[in-house]
Motif scaffolding. Structure first.
Motif, PDB file in Angstrom:
ATOM      1  N   ARG A 132       9.465   8.174 -14.823  1.00 46.42           N
ATOM      2  CA  ARG A 132      10.524   8.748 -14.002  1.00 46.42           C
ATOM      3  C   ARG A 132       9.901   9.436 -12.794  1.00 46.42           C
ATOM      4  O   ARG A 132       8.707   9.738 -12.772  1.00 46.42           O
ATOM      5  N   TRP A 133      10.744   9.695 -11.786  1.00 48.48           N
ATOM      6  CA  TRP A 133      10.279  10.430 -10.622  1.00 48.48           C
ATOM      7  C   TRP A 133      10.039  11.887 -11.004  1.00 48.48           C
ATOM      8  O   TRP A 133      10.880  12.504 -11.662  1.00 48.48           O
ATOM      9  N   ARG A 134       8.925  12.437 -10.582  1.00 49.86           N
ATOM     10  CA  ARG A 134       8.660  13.854 -10.852  1.00 49.86           C
ATOM     11  C   ARG A 134       9.105  14.723  -9.675  1.00 49.86           C
ATOM     12  O   ARG A 134       8.981  15.944  -9.727  1.00 49.86           O
ATOM     13  N   ILE A 135       9.603  14.098  -8.618  1.00 47.13           N
ATOM     14  CA  ILE A 135      10.091  14.810  -7.451  1.00 47.13           C
ATOM     15  C   ILE A 135      11.602  14.744  -7.383  1.00 47.13           C
ATOM     16  O   ILE A 135      12.224  13.837  -7.940  1.00 47.13           O
ATOM     17  N   ASP A 136      12.202  15.721  -6.723  1.00 52.65           N
ATOM     18  CA  ASP A 136      13.640  15.709  -6.467  1.00 52.65           C
ATOM     19  C   ASP A 136      13.836  15.000  -5.128  1.00 52.65           C
ATOM     20  O   ASP A 136      13.670  15.587  -4.056  1.00 52.65           O
ATOM     21  N   ARG A 137      14.173  13.729  -5.192  1.00 53.89           N
ATOM     22  CA  ARG A 137      14.223  12.918  -3.974  1.00 53.89           C
ATOM     23  C   ARG A 137      15.285  13.413  -2.996  1.00 53.89           C
ATOM     24  O   ARG A 137      15.057  13.440  -1.785  1.00 53.89           O
ATOM     25  N   ARG A 138      16.440  13.805  -3.494  1.00 59.43           N
ATOM     26  CA  ARG A 138      17.493  14.299  -2.618  1.00 59.43           C
ATOM     27  C   ARG A 138      17.070  15.612  -1.958  1.00 59.43           C
ATOM     28  O   ARG A 138      17.288  15.817  -0.759  1.00 59.43           O
ATOM     29  N   ALA A 139      16.463  16.494  -2.715  1.00 58.18           N
ATOM     30  CA  ALA A 139      16.015  17.765  -2.143  1.00 58.18           C
ATOM     31  C   ALA A 139      14.971  17.540  -1.063  1.00 58.18           C
ATOM     32  O   ALA A 139      14.965  18.222  -0.024  1.00 58.18           O
ATOM     33  N   LEU A 140      14.074  16.569  -1.270  1.00 57.08           N
ATOM     34  CA  LEU A 140      13.054  16.282  -0.266  1.00 57.08           C
ATOM     35  C   LEU A 140      13.662  15.630   0.979  1.00 57.08           C
ATOM     36  O   LEU A 140      13.214  15.892   2.109  1.00 57.08           O
ATOM     37  N   ALA A 141      14.663  14.799   0.796  1.00 57.29           N
ATOM     38  CA  ALA A 141      15.340  14.207   1.946  1.00 57.29           C
ATOM     39  C   ALA A 141      16.037  15.291   2.769  1.00 57.29           C
ATOM     40  O   ALA A 141      15.997  15.282   4.010  1.00 57.29           O
ATOM     41  N   ASP A 142      16.669  16.235   2.087  1.00 55.71           N
ATOM     42  CA  ASP A 142      17.326  17.338   2.788  1.00 55.71           C
ATOM     43  C   ASP A 142      16.291  18.220   3.487  1.00 55.71           C
ATOM     44  O   ASP A 142      16.519  18.687   4.613  1.00 55.71           O
ATOM     45  N   ALA A 174       0.837  -1.214   0.000  1.00 58.73           N
ATOM     46  CA  ALA A 174       0.000   0.000   0.000  1.00 58.73           C
ATOM     47  C   ALA A 174       0.862   1.249   0.000  1.00 58.73           C
ATOM     48  O   ALA A 174       0.546   2.239  -0.680  1.00 58.73           O
ATOM     49  N   LEU A 175       1.962   1.237   0.755  1.00 65.62           N
ATOM     50  CA  LEU A 175       2.874   2.379   0.785  1.00 65.62           C
ATOM     51  C   LEU A 175       3.557   2.548  -0.562  1.00 65.62           C
ATOM     52  O   LEU A 175       3.732   3.670  -1.057  1.00 65.62           O
ATOM     53  N   ALA A 176       3.950   1.422  -1.172  1.00 59.38           N
ATOM     54  CA  ALA A 176       4.573   1.488  -2.493  1.00 59.38           C
ATOM     55  C   ALA A 176       3.615   2.106  -3.509  1.00 59.38           C
ATOM     56  O   ALA A 176       4.010   2.951  -4.325  1.00 59.38           O
ATOM     57  N   ASP A 177       2.343   1.692  -3.457  1.00 63.06           N
ATOM     58  CA  ASP A 177       1.357   2.246  -4.384  1.00 63.06           C
ATOM     59  C   ASP A 177       1.210   3.755  -4.197  1.00 63.06           C
ATOM     60  O   ASP A 177       1.059   4.501  -5.170  1.00 63.06           O
ATOM     61  N   TRP A 178       1.236   4.204  -2.940  1.00 60.28           N
ATOM     62  CA  TRP A 178       1.127   5.634  -2.661  1.00 60.28           C
ATOM     63  C   TRP A 178       2.333   6.392  -3.221  1.00 60.28           C
ATOM     64  O   TRP A 178       2.187   7.453  -3.833  1.00 60.28           O
ATOM     65  N   LEU A 179       3.523   5.835  -3.053  1.00 61.50           N
ATOM     66  CA  LEU A 179       4.725   6.489  -3.561  1.00 61.50           C
ATOM     67  C   LEU A 179       4.737   6.551  -5.084  1.00 61.50           C
ATOM     68  O   LEU A 179       5.319   7.471  -5.675  1.00 61.50           O
ATOM     69  N   LEU A 180       4.084   5.592  -5.723  1.00 57.73           N
ATOM     70  CA  LEU A 180       4.050   5.575  -7.186  1.00 57.73           C
ATOM     71  C   LEU A 180       3.283   6.764  -7.763  1.00 57.73           C
ATOM     72  O   LEU A 180       3.406   7.055  -8.961  1.00 57.73           O
ATOM     73  N   LEU A 181       2.527   7.464  -6.928  1.00 61.92           N
ATOM     74  CA  LEU A 181       1.866   8.682  -7.392  1.00 61.92           C
ATOM     75  C   LEU A 181       2.886   9.750  -7.778  1.00 61.92           C
ATOM     76  O   LEU A 181       2.556  10.718  -8.472  1.00 61.92           O
ATOM     77  N   ASN A 182       4.132   9.566  -7.329  1.00 62.71           N
ATOM     78  CA  ASN A 182       5.196  10.507  -7.663  1.00 62.71           C
ATOM     79  C   ASN A 182       5.940  10.136  -8.942  1.00 62.71           C
ATOM     80  O   ASN A 182       6.951  10.761  -9.263  1.00 62.71           O
ATOM     81  N   LEU A 183       5.449   9.126  -9.652  1.00 65.04           N
ATOM     82  CA  LEU A 183       6.012   8.784 -10.963  1.00 65.04           C
ATOM     83  C   LEU A 183       5.224   9.476 -12.063  1.00 65.04           C
ATOM     84  O   LEU A 183       4.008   9.661 -11.952  1.00 65.04           O
ATOM     85  N   THR A 184       5.919   9.836 -13.133  1.00 65.53           N
ATOM     86  CA  THR A 184       5.253  10.455 -14.269  1.00 65.53           C
ATOM     87  C   THR A 184       5.768   9.810 -15.561  1.00 65.53           C
ATOM     88  O   THR A 184       6.934   9.383 -15.618  1.00 65.53           O
ATOM     89  N   PRO A 185       4.929   9.681 -16.588  1.00 62.05           N
ATOM     90  CA  PRO A 185       5.401   9.097 -17.848  1.00 62.05           C
ATOM     91  C   PRO A 185       6.552   9.905 -18.436  1.00 62.05           C
ATOM     92  O   PRO A 185       6.563  11.138 -18.382  1.00 62.05           O
ATOM     93  N   ALA A 186       7.509   9.188 -18.997  1.00 63.04           N
ATOM     94  CA  ALA A 186       8.661   9.829 -19.630  1.00 63.04           C
ATOM     95  C   ALA A 186       9.125   8.937 -20.771  1.00 63.04           C
ATOM     96  O   ALA A 186       9.659   7.855 -20.540  1.00 63.04           O
TER      97      ALA A 186
END
Length: 265
Positions: free
Chosen positions: A175-185, A158-170
């Motif tokens: 691809r990820w539409r979010i900057d994962r490193r920036a969000l971690a920081d 269920a968590l994986a499915d929720w995170l997949l909302l941050n994927l976008t067609p490319a």
């Protein structure tokens, strides 16, 4: 700049919903629907916080104050009447508290959804999810491939499915539409902040907290401190950190109860 947003209801009394880290406005769509269904006078605006969803990317060094400033500026640009009622889940709650410190006269109500004002532990579920995300490749051939990688890394389906909302067609993949490193920081900076002053300093607006009964984000010590500062704490039994997904009607009832009087109803 106006943050990406979704509206629900057409009432004259604005209510702003703010999602958590790695989320977007759509995560709060069910809550918005329940609230406008029970009160036709509400006009709910759910923002994609900076760096999330369809909103602009995070600037270098962004913290809760930067996100709060963007929310306040966007609310003004949309012509939302002040003082504003803010309901924030997790990161969104901390952004709401920072907005109250930045412009206390612009705030009419803050409702925290399962988040404490104090610094968060360095570890925990969010840090673990971010670590896994940072290990993932930038692109995937299919969403199914991405889901399989996330689940194999130890995340619940269920968590994986929720995170997949941050994927976008490319191209032919995703691809990820979010900057994962920036969000971690961002998470590291926001988690380290002590926002108790927003609760414990004198303020004219009401503060409320709604916590999940099986979540560890707002423990009994924090709940006692909140209530001592005049911030009532409502516990939604059986709900975890994503309490608005676990018990949507109960959370909507609790949020709506806190709006009575605060928005002129």
């Amino acid at each position: 700049m106006v943050l990406a947003h979704v509206r629900a209801g057409a009432g004259r009394r604005p209510l702003v919903l703010l999602h958590g880290l790695l989320g977007s406005a759509r995560n709060l769509s069910t809550l918005a629907h329940h609230l406008t269904e029970r009160d036709a006078e509400l006009g709910v605006v759910s923002f994609d916080l900076t760096g999330h969803g369809a909103s602009p990317p995070l600037p270098p060094g962004a913290d809760a104050a930067a996100l709060a400033g963007d929310v306040l500026a966007s609310a003004r640009a949309l012509g939302l009447a002040t003082p504003l009622a803010l309901v924030g889940h997790s990161l969104g709650g901390r952004v709401a508290l920072r907005a109250a410190l930045l412009e206390p006269t612009a705030i009419g109500l803050v409702t925290l959804l399962d988040i404490t004002p104090g610094p968060l532990d360095d570890g925990g579920d969010v840090s673990r999810v971010l670590e896994i995300l940072l290990r993932m490749p930038e692109t995937f051939a299919t969403r199914g491939q991405a889901r399989a990688r996330l689940v194999a890394a130890g995340l619940a389906p269920a968590l994986a499915d929720w995170l997949l909302l941050n994927l976008t067609p490319a191209g032919e993949g995703h691809r990820w539409r979010i900057d994962r490193r920036a969000l971690a920081d961002l998470h590291a900076r926001v988690a380290a902040e002590d926002l108790w002053p927003a609760v414990e300093r004198p303020h004219r607006f009401p503060l409320r907290c709604i916590r999940g009964g099986v979540s560890g984000y707002v423990g009994d010590v924090d709940a006692s401190r909140l209530e001592a500062a005049g911030c009532p704490v409502t516990t939604i039994e059986g709900a975890g950190h994503f309490l608005h997904a676990d018990r949507p009607q109960a959370v909507a009832d609790a949020v709506a109860a806190g709006l009575v009087g605060a928005l002129g109803s």
